[in-house]
Write an enzyme that holds these catalytic residues in place. Structure first.
Site, mmCIF file in Angstrom:
data_model
loop_
_atom_site.group_PDB
_atom_site.id
_atom_site.type_symbol
_atom_site.label_atom_id
_atom_site.label_comp_id
_atom_site.label_asym_id
_atom_site.label_seq_id
_atom_site.Cartn_x
_atom_site.Cartn_y
_atom_site.Cartn_z
ATOM 1 N N ASP A 29 0.826 -1.204 0.000
ATOM 2 C CA ASP A 29 0.000 0.000 0.000
ATOM 3 C C ASP A 29 0.865 1.261 0.000
ATOM 4 O O ASP A 29 2.038 1.237 0.376
ATOM 5 C CB ASP A 29 -0.890 0.029 1.249
ATOM 6 C CG ASP A 29 -2.042 -0.952 1.185
ATOM 7 O OD1 ASP A 29 -2.080 -1.770 0.248
ATOM 8 O OD2 ASP A 29 -2.893 -0.909 2.092
ATOM 9 N N HIS A 38 3.739 -2.323 3.141
ATOM 10 C CA HIS A 38 3.701 -0.960 2.621
ATOM 11 C C HIS A 38 5.002 -0.629 1.900
ATOM 12 O O HIS A 38 6.061 -1.161 2.230
ATOM 13 C CB HIS A 38 3.476 0.046 3.758
ATOM 14 C CG HIS A 38 2.094 -0.005 4.329
ATOM 15 N ND1 HIS A 38 1.672 -1.033 5.151
ATOM 16 C CD2 HIS A 38 1.026 0.829 4.172
ATOM 17 C CE1 HIS A 38 0.396 -0.816 5.493
ATOM 18 N NE2 HIS A 38 -0.008 0.305 4.915
#
Length: 238
Positions: free
Chosen positions: A43, A196
């Site tokens: 992400d 992430h």
């Protein structure tokens, strides 16, 4: 025993060999059908050197991943988006703003941010991603997913992908890489792992090779999410 006597047993031996071979074939088929799958997902990109380093590791390890991108961060980093696409990774939508106060004000505002991000990606690589991830997850501190939201997204050909295993690097980006490695390990048949590649995700980069090694060592197949992948979300019990 005479050769003539032995010959009468040949048909039975052949039948047994055929049965054994068939059983082995069935076993191999079952094992193939039961292959474990890992979806590596990242992400909050694109994010400069951190995202670049993640892509370098994925290329070195020859594994695909899925990147849920923030639209407002793409400008000036179009080459990173092109690289993700050209190297076989999946591109997903993660909103324009990543601002919960804007996103969760209404279903329509949420949809607009996703479609705006979709359009930006399309202008760069010529595809309109239909996979998305809710910022902070579809059940977070200020929002719980509703049937009306699901219906609206599905009507716009969008599919939802939360995660079922969390490395913890989003909530605690400065935690030690060993913590992310430990959190990332799962024995589920289908793992959707949240990681992430944001500007603050340097320790995630350090952890990534060990995470990949764990899943390779445990016989997982690495896949990127696409429109045929079963969705990953749930409704919270009221």
């Amino acid at each position: 025993m005479k050769l003539k006597s032995l010959k009468k047993y040949i048909p039975f031996v052949l039948i047994i060999i055929t049965i054994i071979n068939y059983q082995n074939l069935l076993m191999h088929t079952v094992l193939a059908d039961e292959k474990k799958i890992i979806y590596l997902t990242f992400d909050d990109g694109p994010a400069g050197k951190v995202t670049t380093n993640v892509l370098d590791i994925l290329k070195q390890e020859s594994v695909p991943a899925t990147f849920f991108l923030i639209g407002s961060q793409i400008k000036g980093q179009e080459d990173l988006v092109k690289r993700m696409y050209n190297e076989g990774h999946a591109l997903g939508l993660h909103s324009m703003s990543h601002n919960r106060n804007i996103l969760y004000h209404s279903n329509e505002e949420f949809l607009k941010e996703m479609l705006d991000t979709q359009q930006i990606i399309n202008s760069i690589v010529g595809i309109k991603p239909t996979i998305l991830r809710f910022p902070f997850g579809c059940n977070n501190n200020c929002y719980k997913i509703s049937q009306s939201m699901v219906d609206l997204l599905h009507q716009n050909n969008l599919k939802i992908y939360d995660w079922n295993t969390d490395s913890g690097d989003g909530a605690h980006p400065n935690a030690s890489p060993s913590t992310f490695i430990k959190n990332s390990k799962s024995d589920k048949e289908r793992v959707v792992l949240l990681m992430h590649c944001a500007y603050m995700s340097k320790n995630s980069v350090t952890a990534l090779p060990s995470v990949i090694k764990y899943y390779k060592d445990n016989g997982y197949e690495f896949k990127a999410i696409d429109e045929n992948t079963d969705e990953e979300y749930h409704f919270m019990k009221k």
